[in-house]
Design an enzyme around this catalytic site. Structure first.
Site, PDB file in Angstrom:
ATOM      1  N   ARG A 277       0.838  -1.214   0.000  1.00  6.23           N
ATOM      2  CA  ARG A 277       0.000   0.000   0.000  1.00  6.23           C
ATOM      3  C   ARG A 277       0.863   1.251   0.000  1.00  6.23           C
ATOM      4  O   ARG A 277       0.488   2.253  -0.613  1.00  6.23           O
ATOM      5  CB  ARG A 277      -0.961  -0.018   1.177  1.00  6.23           C
ATOM      6  CG  ARG A 277      -2.066  -1.024   0.934  1.00  6.23           C
ATOM      7  CD  ARG A 277      -3.162  -0.924   1.952  1.00  6.23           C
ATOM      8  NE  ARG A 277      -4.292  -1.722   1.513  1.00  6.23           N
ATOM      9  CZ  ARG A 277      -5.097  -2.388   2.322  1.00  6.23           C
ATOM     10  NH1 ARG A 277      -4.902  -2.329   3.629  1.00  6.23           N
ATOM     11  NH2 ARG A 277      -6.096  -3.092   1.849  1.00  6.23           N
TER      12      ARG A 277
ATOM     13  N   LYS B 164     -20.735 -16.263   0.631  1.00  2.00           N
ATOM     14  CA  LYS B 164     -22.186 -16.051   0.618  1.00  2.00           C
ATOM     15  C   LYS B 164     -22.713 -15.431  -0.664  1.00  2.00           C
ATOM     16  O   LYS B 164     -22.145 -14.461  -1.164  1.00  2.00           O
ATOM     17  CB  LYS B 164     -22.552 -15.102   1.763  1.00  2.00           C
ATOM     18  CG  LYS B 164     -22.358 -15.694   3.130  1.00  2.00           C
ATOM     19  CD  LYS B 164     -22.906 -14.712   4.136  1.00  2.00           C
ATOM     20  CE  LYS B 164     -22.700 -15.140   5.547  1.00  2.00           C
ATOM     21  NZ  LYS B 164     -22.756 -13.977   6.429  1.00  2.00           N
TER      22      LYS B 164
ATOM     23  N   GLY C  37      -9.417  -8.077  -1.672  1.00  2.00           N
ATOM     24  CA  GLY C  37      -9.853  -9.034  -0.658  1.00  2.00           C
ATOM     25  C   GLY C  37      -9.187 -10.388  -0.800  1.00  2.00           C
ATOM     26  O   GLY C  37      -8.022 -10.479  -1.161  1.00  2.00           O
TER      27      GLY C  37
ATOM     28  N   GLY D 254     -13.731  -4.137  -0.522  1.00  2.00           N
ATOM     29  CA  GLY D 254     -15.097  -3.620  -0.479  1.00  2.00           C
ATOM     30  C   GLY D 254     -15.368  -2.651  -1.616  1.00  2.00           C
ATOM     31  O   GLY D 254     -16.431  -2.685  -2.255  1.00  2.00           O
TER      32      GLY D 254
END
Ligand code: AMP
Length: 423
Positions: A36, A223, A380, A403
């Site tokens: 990062r 999910k 992610g 996200g």
């Protein structure tokens, strides 16, 4: 991209408040992954080279709001600690000081660390800046006003700001003070994107708006409910949609298969049926695993030993749970990727944290590494998997935001981008 970038404004002599994503993993005050920091460098260097005064701000971790009078939401393990102890613990874990030290090494000794965000130290250090200097403010989330997008806090931050630059793609889906508020409240002369956000939007936006076909999306993870929006949006755009991970079992259930003790969202079975019908209506090739790796129980610990067998997806035993895609599915998915021209991947194909159950995810990562298609990895877990497996340099683009990239793939407008000036 229809948003202005740092190249569209004159930054010479200007105070540029730059929201970067310096939320690096740390262990005992030592940075364990510099990705990062490296991702933020092109924008910082450009601004330095063009004579700006560069005031950097970021969050790090999930700290207590130690710069407020009352510290909120004490975690159970910290119950009973005094304020001094909480402050010391927070500073040790979440201060940006070690990041400032590393940035200073990378930027030729031009970086100063401010021990507060909008307090006297930050003000004094910003006031002393010369063109081309850099000041890194302390962790924004030491103030609760940051995530609350408090107008007063935005105004205080805007004191450091002729030009607001957002280059933190990882938090661009949040409407916080530093990621959107300053620009939303109209507190600066210009609000522009840095190079990292520009690159993310151009590559992912380009693929969504104008993909070279065949366009294949691979979605995995735990999910269906987390990815409904993404599936709906991608069904409008892709030629092939591939599903893996535990998400697949809700679709199996919708097809009337036995799913045993696999993770399955019973309240999403009707939705799964609808999504498959929509895929058929749109002529999208919708691929589900044809074989499944099953075990008696979920591995505990997650990377512990596990006895597995592979069964056809419509023959999962009632007392077994699906934990990965089988070899026939790996070959089927690799084939779809091989002939693609654009591939977007988000979410692992199985419990990739376990070496026995990582094979499906590895096979997909390898297929992406081998194809000549443009390959885009949502942030992610899939980004972590690709890096961990050593395929990172074989991908066209690995998003820096988990996200944020999911919301972007859903077709949602990100507050950290919406707030920037249009071209
Ligand atoms: P997500 O955060 O939705 O991308 O999900 C990632 C998580 O899904 C990882 O921790 C995987 O271990 C988990 N996962 C993937 N496949 C399965 C599966 N078949 N059963 C249970 N968990 C799974």
């Amino acid at each position: 991209m229809n948003k202005k970038t740092i190249k569209d404004v004159d930054v010479k002599g200007k105070k540029c408040l730059v929201r970067v994503d310096l939320n690096v993993p740390m262990k005992n005050g030592v940075i364990t992954d510099e990705n990062r920091i490296n991702g933020a460098l092109p924008t910082i260097k450009y601004l330095m080279d063009h004579g700006a005064k560069v005031i950097l701000c970021s969050h790090l971790g999930r700290p207590y709001n130690i710069f407020n009078e009352k510290i909120k939401k004490i975690k159970p393990e910290d119950e009973g600690l005094s304020r001094e102890e909480l402050v010391a613990k927070t500073l040790k874990k979440c201060s940006l000081r070690p990041v400032a030290a590393r940035l200073n090494e990378l930027l030729g000794g031009k970086v100063t660390f401010a021990e507060d965000v909008i307090g006297p130290d930050a003000k004094a250090k910003v006031a002393a800046m010369k063109d081309g200097d850099v000041v890194l403010l302390e962790n924004l989330r030491f103030h609760e006003e940051e995530t609350k997008n408090d107008e007063g806090f935005c105004r205080a931050l805007a004191e450091f700001c002729d030009i607001y630059v957002n280059d933190a793609f990882g938090t661009a889906h949040r409407a916080h003070a530093s990621t959107a508020g300053i620009a939303q409240y109209g507190l600066c002369k210009a609000a522009v994107a840095g190079f990292l956000i520009e690159k993310e939007l151009e590559i992912m936006g380009g693929a969504l708006e104008n993909p070279v076909r065949p366009f294949v999306a691979i979605l995995g993870g735990a999910k269906v409910s987390d990815k409904i929006g993404v599936i709906k949006n991608l069904l409008e755009k892709v030629d092939t949609l591939i599903v893996g991970g535990a998400m697949a079992y809700t679709f199996f259930k919708a097809k009337g298969y036995e799913v045993g003790t696999s993770l399955c969202e019973l309240d999403k079975v009707d939705l799964a049926t609808e999504l498959m019908a929509k895929a058929a209506e749109k002529g999208v090739n919708f691929l589900l695993p044809v074989d499944t790796v099953v075990a008696a129980t979920f591995p505990d610990p997650i990377d512990g030993e596990v006895d597995v067998e592979t069964v056809p997806s419509n023959a999962i035993p009632a007392d077994k749970m699906g934990l990965d895609i089988g070899e026939k599915t790996q070959a089927l998915y690799a084939d779809a990727v091989k002939n693609a021209k654009t591939v977007i991947w988000n979410g692992p194909m199985g419990v990739f944290e376990n070496p026995t159950l990582a094979k499906g995810t590895i096979a997909v990562a390898k297929a992406l590494a081998d194809t000549s298609a443009t390959t885009i990895i949502g942030g992610g877990d899939s980004a972590a998997a690709v890096k961990q497996l050593g395929f990172a340099d074989k991908m066209t683009h690995i998003s820096t935001g988990g996200g944020a990239s999911l919301e972007f793939l859903e077709g949602l407008e990100l507050p950290g981008v919406a707030c920037l000036d249009n071209k």
